[in-house]
Design a protein around this motif. Structure first.
Motif, PDB file in Angstrom:
ATOM      1  N   UNK A 179      -8.657 -55.546   9.778  1.00 21.65           N
ATOM      2  CA  UNK A 179      -9.432 -56.430   9.211  1.00 21.65           C
ATOM      3  C   UNK A 179     -10.818 -56.440   9.825  1.00 21.65           C
ATOM      4  N   UNK A 180     -10.782 -55.750  10.878  1.00 14.95           N
ATOM      5  CA  UNK A 180     -12.094 -55.353  11.653  1.00 14.95           C
ATOM      6  C   UNK A 180     -12.040 -53.932  12.114  1.00 14.95           C
ATOM      7  N   UNK A 181     -12.192 -52.906  11.110  1.00 15.68           N
ATOM      8  CA  UNK A 181     -11.973 -51.526  11.587  1.00 15.68           C
ATOM      9  C   UNK A 181     -12.911 -50.886  12.715  1.00 15.68           C
ATOM     10  N   UNK A 182     -14.127 -51.591  12.798  1.00 21.44           N
ATOM     11  CA  UNK A 182     -14.985 -51.451  13.849  1.00 21.44           C
ATOM     12  C   UNK A 182     -14.489 -51.717  15.359  1.00 21.44           C
ATOM     13  N   UNK A 209     -14.459 -62.827  15.141  1.00 24.77           N
ATOM     14  CA  UNK A 209     -13.571 -62.299  14.172  1.00 24.77           C
ATOM     15  C   UNK A 209     -12.458 -61.272  14.665  1.00 24.77           C
ATOM     16  N   UNK A 210     -12.743 -60.738  15.727  1.00 26.27           N
ATOM     17  CA  UNK A 210     -11.713 -59.661  16.176  1.00 26.27           C
ATOM     18  C   UNK A 210     -10.321 -60.231  16.625  1.00 26.27           C
ATOM     19  N   UNK A 266     -19.004 -65.579   8.510  1.00 27.49           N
ATOM     20  CA  UNK A 266     -19.995 -66.343   9.280  1.00 27.49           C
ATOM     21  C   UNK A 266     -20.699 -67.284   8.282  1.00 27.49           C
ATOM     22  N   UNK A 267     -21.408 -66.477   7.334  1.00 32.42           N
ATOM     23  CA  UNK A 267     -22.088 -67.298   6.156  1.00 32.42           C
ATOM     24  C   UNK A 267     -21.463 -68.528   6.071  1.00 32.42           C
ATOM     25  N   UNK A 268     -20.184 -68.526   5.294  1.00 32.60           N
ATOM     26  CA  UNK A 268     -19.458 -69.429   4.879  1.00 32.60           C
ATOM     27  C   UNK A 268     -19.351 -70.666   5.889  1.00 32.60           C
TER      28      UNK A 268
END
Length: 546
Positions: free
Chosen positions: A409-412, A358-359, A251-253
């Protein structure tokens, strides 16, 4: 971690401030925690606060979304106590503008322009505005806390002192209220803003809620439970997890990329997608430069997809018009793009991204890798899959491996269990027909099919033949086929992820399933049941005691 390292290198090359002492103070202050914090205990802990400092990672929408939901939770848990909100995002000098908006005198567009949000702040407006709306709904008042200069880290201590004074003024105006402050996470190191508040307001209990601190995230990832949502760092500090470090820094990039674009155009999401793919490639131990397609995908580096993130709708519609697709298929693809913000189109080996999430982007990256490992059969026109069982199990495997890759990549990301499937039976006819495009009898028929298939695949040896309901279900077309293959695939993807964490399936074996070619008749079904046998072992019937 591999994917994260690549992003951090890019950020360090672009942002020279990342190793400033003020920022290092924050990262070094929070390296471990005392205990996992269950949600019910977290709510009790929040109720002890007089001033609640909430760390904000400005570039991450999930950070502002958490703050918005937190205000609702605090309002519902303590209806008798006033809540007032302080925001770093708005300069104190613009308090009169904020109050005009709160009173309905100006609209969203005028508020955004007059507080110079895009010029002086520059992060995404939509999640911040949603937070503002939540604050207007659940809080008594909203206050701007920041002052200039924002871009000079040599003056950042002065901004902390200014904020402490403004928060003290909020206490004078609202002596009994709960003060909720959303401020950049680096300001919340113990010797920064919290220390200044303690010196000014000694009788107030100041609690700090951090979000997604890297060191704490990786430690929590080693806990035995499936998903850690919060941890107790110390008596006065907790940390919640609503995004991965990978999502945070991507997100920052993207913000850095957007700021560097001339004319404020949309950022280039190509590096983001390629980084997600690269993370999965390294996770599975693949060689992107391998010249053969046996134990490795052949020249994966040459198969990387096109990424359309600027005017993607126009590009997608033009492409779909050129491809020999039915109207129903085109509608499904456009609906998928609308729902998730991104899709991978194997027929063209291309990503189309309307809004980065992302997910879903991770799931589509895993779908690409699955196709690339098979030699991009649909793009090359060698798929050879028409209808029936072959199409059904190919699509289901695609969803299963895609979902598994997104969990890597998104374990949550929450798993999909059979319990959620059975809960759907509780929906009313009105709920189903309002929330889906299906008629109620068709929806129930699909649920019955899914429940039967899950039972059948777990113990196929108990059946003399494949049940007729399954034989008929795998022949469904379009929307029903898409729904059942996705649900079945997501449940299997959750099983795969569980099996990997428990050590019942290795990365080497997982790589072999990504590499299996499914174009020959019967191969997809055989591969599906082979994978099920690895991650869902058949339950043995208890033997009778004689």
């Amino acid at each position: 971690m591999h994917a994260l390292a690549g992003i951090e290198r890019q950020i360090r090359a672009t942002d020279p401030n990342s190793r400033r002492k003020y920022l290092v103070d924050f990262s070094e202050a929070f390296r471990s925690y005392d205990a996992v914090l269950p949600l019910e205990r977290f709510s009790e802990w929040l109720s002890e606060a007089d001033i609640l400092l909430v760390g904000d990672y400005h570039a991450l929408p999930a950070s502002q979304e958490f703050a918005a939901k937190l205000l609702q939770r605090l309002r519902e848990s303590s209806e008798s106590r006033e809540i007032v909100v302080g925001l770093e995002t708005i300069f104190s000098r613009d308090q009169h503008i904020l109050e005009e908006w709160q009173q309905g005198e100006i609209d969203e567009a005028e508020l955004r322009e007059r507080i110079r949000f895009d010029l002086d702040w520059g992060y995404q407006w939509e999640p911040f505005y949603a937070l503002l709306n939540s604050a207007r709904k659940y809080a008594k008042a909203i206050y701007g806390l920041d002052c200039m200069p924002r871009q000079d880290l040599r003056k950042i201590g002065a901004r902390d002192r200014h904020a402490a004074v403004k928060i003290a003024e909020m206490r004078e105006q609202h002596p009994e209220a709960l003060i909720v402050v959303l401020f950049g996470e680096s300001h919340l190191a113990p010797n920064h803003l919290p220390r200044l508040l303690y010196e000014r307001l000694r009788t107030d209990r100041v609690l700090t809620v951090l979000q997604n601190v890297d060191a704490l995230y990786w430690r929590a990832a080693g806990e035995s439970q499936d998903r850690v949502e919060a941890v107790q760092v110390s008596e006065d500090v907790a940390c919640v997890f609503n995004a991965t470090p990978l999502e945070k820094y991507e997100s920052y990039r993207l913000c850095l990329d957007r700021w560097s674009c001339d004319g404020g155009g949309n950022p280039d999401l190509g590096p983001t997608i390629y980084n997600l793919i690269g993370g999965l490639v390294r996770f599975l131990g693949m060689n992107a430069y391998s010249p053969h397609n046996t134990s490795q995908p052949k020249f994966l580096v040459d198969s990387l997809p096109e990424v359309h993130s600027r005017n993607s709708d126009t590009a997608l519609r033009k492409l779909l018009a050129r491809k020999a697709m039915s109207d129903g298929t085109r509608k499904l693809l456009l609906r998928r793009l609308e729902e998730t913000g991104s899709i991978y189109l194997p027929q063209a080996n291309a990503f189309y991204i309307r809004g980065f999430e992302m997910t879903h982007a991770s799931e589509e990256a895993a779908r690409f890798l699955h196709h690339a490992c098979r030699g991009l059969p649909e793009c090359a026109g060698t798929g050879g899959i028409a209808t029936g069982s072959d199409l059904f199990y190919t699509r289901t495997l695609e969803h299963a491996l895609g979902y598994f890759g997104s969990r890597v990549l998104c374990p949550e990301r929450a798993p999909l269990r059979e319990a959620e499937l059975y809960a759907l039976y509780e929906q009313t006819r009105g709920d189903v027909e309002q929330q889906t495009s299906f008629e109620f009898p068709d929806f129930i028929e699909m649920l019955d099919f899914l429940a039967l298939h899950r039972g059948f695949e777990l113990n196929p040896s108990r059946y003399a033949d494949v049940p007729m309901q399954i034989k008929e279900g795998v022949e469904w077309e379009r929307e029903k086929l898409e729904y059942v293959t996705r649900q079945l695939g997501y449940m299997l993807g959750s099983d795969i992820y569980d099996a990997y964490l428990e050590g019942r399936i290795s990365r080497r074996v997982l790589k072999s399933f990504f590499l299996r070619h499914l174009e020959e008749p019967g191969t997809a079904r055989e591969t599906y049941f082979a994978l099920v046998s690895k991650v869902r072992p058949e339950k043995k019937r208890p033997q009778k005691v004689r």
